[in-house]
Enzyme design. Structure first.
Site, short mmCIF file in Angstrom:
data_model
loop_
_atom_site.label_atom_id
_atom_site.label_comp_id
_atom_site.label_asym_id
_atom_site.label_seq_id
_atom_site.Cartn_x
_atom_site.Cartn_y
_atom_site.Cartn_z
N GLY A 49 0.85 -1.18 0.00
CA GLY A 49 0.00 0.00 0.00
C GLY A 49 0.89 1.22 0.00
O GLY A 49 2.03 1.17 0.45
N GLN A 54 3.47 9.87 1.11
CA GLN A 54 4.74 9.13 1.19
C GLN A 54 5.66 9.41 0.01
O GLN A 54 6.85 9.14 0.08
CB GLN A 54 4.48 7.62 1.29
CG GLN A 54 3.80 7.22 2.58
CD GLN A 54 3.62 5.72 2.66
OE1 GLN A 54 2.63 5.18 2.16
NE2 GLN A 54 4.58 5.03 3.25
N CYS A 98 6.03 0.01 7.65
CA CYS A 98 5.72 1.16 6.81
C CYS A 98 6.96 1.54 6.00
O CYS A 98 8.05 1.61 6.57
CB CYS A 98 5.29 2.34 7.69
SG CYS A 98 4.83 3.80 6.75
N LEU A 99 6.76 1.77 4.70
CA LEU A 99 7.90 2.16 3.86
C LEU A 99 8.52 3.47 4.34
O LEU A 99 9.69 3.73 4.07
CB LEU A 99 7.44 2.33 2.40
CG LEU A 99 6.92 1.06 1.70
CD1 LEU A 99 6.41 1.41 0.31
CD2 LEU A 99 8.00 -0.01 1.62
N HIS A 140 -4.28 2.10 8.30
CA HIS A 140 -2.88 2.52 8.24
C HIS A 140 -2.70 3.54 7.11
O HIS A 140 -2.06 4.58 7.29
CB HIS A 140 -1.99 1.29 8.01
CG HIS A 140 -0.54 1.58 7.82
ND1 HIS A 140 0.43 1.17 8.70
CD2 HIS A 140 0.11 2.25 6.84
CE1 HIS A 140 1.62 1.59 8.27
NE2 HIS A 140 1.45 2.25 7.13
N GLU A 141 -3.28 3.24 5.95
CA GLU A 141 -3.12 4.13 4.79
C GLU A 141 -3.87 5.45 5.00
O GLU A 141 -3.35 6.52 4.69
CB GLU A 141 -3.61 3.44 3.51
CG GLU A 141 -2.82 2.21 3.11
CD GLU A 141 -1.33 2.44 2.97
OE1 GLU A 141 -0.90 3.59 2.79
OE2 GLU A 141 -0.59 1.45 3.06
N HIS A 144 -2.04 7.96 6.99
CA HIS A 144 -1.04 8.76 6.27
C HIS A 144 -1.66 10.07 5.76
O HIS A 144 -0.99 11.09 5.67
CB HIS A 144 -0.47 7.98 5.08
CG HIS A 144 0.62 7.03 5.44
ND1 HIS A 144 1.81 7.43 6.02
CD2 HIS A 144 0.72 5.68 5.29
CE1 HIS A 144 2.59 6.36 6.21
NE2 HIS A 144 1.95 5.29 5.78
#
Ligand code: NI
Length: 183
Positions: A49, A54, A98-99, A140-141, A144
């Site tokens: 995702g 990000q 998380c990236l 989670h997304e 962001h």
């Protein structure tokens, strides 16, 4: 199309509330090419995702790899201007990665059933109910887009670990590191 750079914790864009997308812009070539960049970036970084902040674009856009339906091929799901609402007080805990917080993993508890409303990649409204791990990925997304990272949600900081120690000491038996995902 291009792979964009994923920014990491400490970059101020990750802490801003993202701007809603004007639905009229969604079908335009510029925006469609932006969506393709997001997908390409997500795959290049091996994520499941990715949220626009990000890649340093403060916009309410999420792309997710949808592999929650047993037996079905994974597909891409786009959430533009998403709104979520918990449907239960019951929570589930999952180890999240998380990236934008590379190398770490943390155990986060979130409502385990949510209602989601969003626009798709064509600008059409759609809605679905997400449960279990899928509900966690969506939350989670969406976090962001609100300037939040999963580490803000960890209640017990002993449940934050580097990936290699997570694998050794925290991974539930029978799961591999691959199953705890980067978002
Ligand atoms: Ni993330």
């Amino acid at each position: 199309m291009a792979v964009r750079k994923v920014i990491v914790m400490g970059h101020p864009t990750l802490r801003q509330v993202a701007q809603p997308v004007d639905p009229k812009l969604i079908p335009t070539p510029g925006f469609q090419s932006f969506l393709k960049d997001m997908v390409e970036t997500m795959f290049d970084y091996d994520g499941r995702g990715l949220a626009a902040p990000q890649i340093n674009e403060s916009l309410q856009v999420v792309v997710m790899l949808w592999d929650f339906d047993a037996g079905a091929e994974p597909r891409l799901v786009y959430l533009i201007n998403p709104e979520i609402k918990p449907l239960t007080k019951e929570k589930s805990s999952f180890w999240e990665g998380c990236l934008s917080v590379p190398g770490l993993r943390g155990n986060v508890s979130r409502p385990n059933k949510i209602q989601v409303h969003a626009l798709n990649e064509k600008g059409e409204p759609f809605a679905f109910v997400a449960e279990g791990f899928c509900a966690t990925v969506v939350q989670h997304e969406v976090d962001h887009l609100l300037g939040k990272l999963y580490i803000d949600r960890i209640e017990d900081m002993t449940q934050l670990a580097f990936n290699h120690e997570f694998t050794k000491f925290h991974a539930p038996e029978g799961t591999s590191e691959d199953e705890s995902d980067s978002e």
